[in-house]
Design an enzyme around this catalytic site. Structure first.
Site, short mmCIF file in Angstrom:
data_model
loop_
_atom_site.label_atom_id
_atom_site.label_comp_id
_atom_site.label_asym_id
_atom_site.label_seq_id
_atom_site.Cartn_x
_atom_site.Cartn_y
_atom_site.Cartn_z
CD GLU A 225 36.59 30.85 37.30
OE1 GLU A 225 37.27 30.32 36.38
OE2 GLU A 225 36.12 31.99 37.22
CB CYS B 35 42.51 24.46 36.69
SG CYS B 35 42.79 26.17 37.20
#
Length: 463
Positions: A216, A250
Site C-alpha cells: 500500500e 496517502c
C-alpha cells in the site's frame, strides 16, 4: 517497555509463531472471534489513551482521531465479526461432467506467519486494520509499527501484550535495523504500507523467499475539477480531504487539475473554505495537526515556492506546523510536482480539455487515488474508465477508504493488492482448490493402455 530487539530475538519470535501456527490453534473460528473481541474490548476501554497518543505524535484532535482511526478500526471489527463465518466457509463450485461423481470446492486457508509493517501517518488505523483482517483469516502476526510515531506504537505494544501471547501476535519496535532483520526472515505473507522507495526494498527481500506481498504505497493523486462541477461544494470537500491530518494522508488530493475557465472561481472558494474550516490563524488552531517530525517539516517547506503562494505559506518550526497553503500558476515541471507532497500544500494546475487532462494523468505514474468533481455523468464515466488509479470518488475526497464493503489498494506504482472487509480476509487467505473424488465409481478411460473408444469418450466429455 520499548526496547530494541536483537536479530536472534526476532528470529525466535518468527520461529515460535510458525510452530504455534502448525499446531492448528489459530484455525477454529471461535479462536479468531475471541481475538477480535479482545481487541475490540481493549479499544473501547482505552479509547482516551489511544487518542492521547495519536495527539502526541501528530497533533490530531480527539474528534479526528476517532473519525479517522479508532472509529474505523472498531467498524472493521464489527464488520468482520458479522461476516467471518461466511468468509471462512468452503465454497462449492461446479464439477466438470467427466468428474460428475466428485465435489469441487475452494477452501480459504491462512498463509501462516504474516508480517505487517505500518506507517506513521495513521499509526493506529494502518496497524490494527490489517491485523484484524490477518487474524480473521487465521494467521499469526508480527507487527512492526513506525518508529516515527512512538507514542502510538507504545499503546499498540501495550494492547498486544495484554491481549495475546507473542506466539500468536507480537510487536517489534525500533527503526531501520529492526526492519532489516524482519525482512531477512522468512514470512508467509508480508503486508506493507509506506513509501514507494521502501516498498521496493520490501518486495526485493520478499522475492528471496518468494513471499507474496501486499504493498500500500502512495503517489500524486489528482483532483480533477470539471467545468460543470458544483464549485462551492467541490472546494469544501477538497479542503477537507487535502488538509486532513495536516495533509499527511496517502489518499489526499495531491494537486488540483481544473478546467481553465473555472480556475479563478474555484481558487476564491478554496480560500474561503480554508478560512471557514481552520479559522484565521491555523497555526494556533488546536484541532489542526502538525507535521510528524523535523525531517518531513524541512522537506515540505522546501516545496513551497513563495512566488506562487496565493494563500497561507506560514510555518512554525518549533511546533512543526505549516499553514494550509495554496499555490497557483504551477506547472508539472515545478519542484512541488516532482514528488508526493504529503503535507498541507495544494498546487493548482489547469487544462483546456478533459481529454488533455486524462492524457496527462495517464502519462504519469499511476496514483493511489483519483477524484473528479463534475455534474456531467458522461465526463465522470470517461475519467473513471480511462484513467488508471487505485480507487477514488466522484464529487468527494477520501471517503472511499472508509467502508469495509469495498477493498482499498493501489495500482501500478501506487501498490498492489487490497484490504478492508472481505477483500482483507481474501488478502490474508490462500484459497485451496480441492476435488473430493468419490470411491464408488472409477472410470477406466483415463488409464493406459489407451483405446480408440476411450479417445471418443474423452472428446465427448471435454468439448
Amino acid at each position: 517497555m520499548i526496547y530494541a530487539m536483537t536479530e536472534t530475538e526476532i528470529r525466535q519470535i518468527v520461529e515460535n509463531q510458525r510452530t504455534y501456527f502448525y499446531t492448528g490453534a489459530t484455525l477454529p473460528l471461535s479462536h479468531r472471534i475471541e481475538a477480535l473481541k479482545k481487541i475490540q474490548s481493549y479499544i473501547l476501554t482505552h479509547e482516551a489513551e489511544i487518542g492521547k497518543a495519536i495527539r502526541k505524535d501528530l497533533g490530531k484532535s480527539d474528534f479526528e482521531s476517532y473519525m479517522c482511526e479508532t472509529g474505523l478500526v472498531l467498524s472493521e471489527i464489527t464488520y468482520m465479526l458479522k461476516h467471518i463465518r461466511s468468509f471462512a466457509k468452503e465454497k462449492n463450485v461446479l464439477t466438470p461432467l467427466a468428474q460428475f461423481h466428485s465435489r469441487s470446492f475452494k477452501k480459504p486457508s491462512p498463509y501462516g506467519v504474516a508480517l505487517i509493517m505500518s506507517p506513521w501517518n495513521y499509526p493506529f488505523l494502518l496497524t490494527i486494520d490489517p491485523l484484524i483482517d490477518a487474524l480473521s483469516a487465521g494467521n499469526t502476526v508480527v507487527l512492526k509499527p513506525s518508529a516515527y510515531s512512538p507514542y502510538t506504537s507504545a499503546v499498540i505494544q501495550s494492547m498486544i501484550e495484554e491481549c495475546f501471547d507473542t506466539r500468536y501476535v507480537a510487536v517489534i519496535t525500533g527503526g531501520r535495523a529492526e526492519n532489516t532483520c524482519l525482512l531477512n526472515e522468512h514470512f508467509d505473507y508480508i503486508f506493507f504500507t509506506g513509501s514507494q522507495t521502501v516498498g521496493k526494498e520490501v518486495m526485493r527481500h520478499a522475492a528471496a523467499h518468494l513471499t507474496p506481498v501486499t504493498l500500500e504505497l502512495g503517489g500524486k493523486s489528482p483532483c480533477i475539477v470539471e467545468e460543470s462541477a458544483n464549485i462551492k461544494l467541490a472546494a469544501r470537500r477538497i479542503v477537507f480531504g487535502k488538509y486532513l491530518n495536516c495533509g499527511q494522508t496517502c489518499v489526499a488530493p495531491d494537486y488540483i487539475y481544473c478546467d481553465r475557465k473555472i480556475k479563478d472561481q474555484l481558487l476564491a472558494e478554496i480560500k474561503r473554505q480554508i478560512k471557514r474550516q481552520f479559522r484565521s490563524e491555523p497555526l494556533t488552531n488546536k484541532n489542526y495537526g502538525k507535521i510528524i517530525n523535523e525531517k518531513h517539516f524541512d522537506r515540505i517547506t522546501k516545496l513551497i515556492d513563495s512566488s506562487k503562494v496565493v494563500f497561507g505559506g506560514k510555518c512554525d518550526r518549533t511546533t512543526l506546523k505549516i499553514e494550509p497553503t495554496v499555490m497557483d500558476h504551477v506547472t508539472f515541471d515545478d519542484a512541488v510536482m516532482q514528488e508526493e507532497i504529503f503535507g498541507p500544500i495544494l498546487p493548482i494546475l489547469t487544462y483546456d480539455s478533459l481529454d488533455q487532462a486524462i492524457h496527462k494523468i495517464n502519462s504519469m505514474p499511476h496514483p493511489l487515488a483519483l477524484y473528479v468533481f463534475t455534474s456531467d455523468k458522461t465526463a465522470a464515466r470517461k475519467v473513471t474508465a480511462r484513467c488508471g488509479f487505485g480507487g477514488g470518488c466522484i464529487n468527494d475526497t477520501i471517503i472511499h477508504l472508509a467502508t469495509s464493503e469495498m477493498g482499498f489498494g493501489g495500482f501500478g506504482e501506487s501498490g498492489m493488492g487490497s484490504y478492508h472487509g472481505k477483500d482483507g480476509f481474501r488478502t490474508f487467505s490462500h484459497y485451496k482448490s480441492i476435488v473430493d473424488k468419490k470411491t464408488w465409481l472409477d472410470l477406466p478411460m483415463r488409464y493406459q493402455p489407451y483405446r480408440k473408444i476411450n479417445e471418443k469418450l474423452i472428446h465427448l466429455f471435454l468439448k
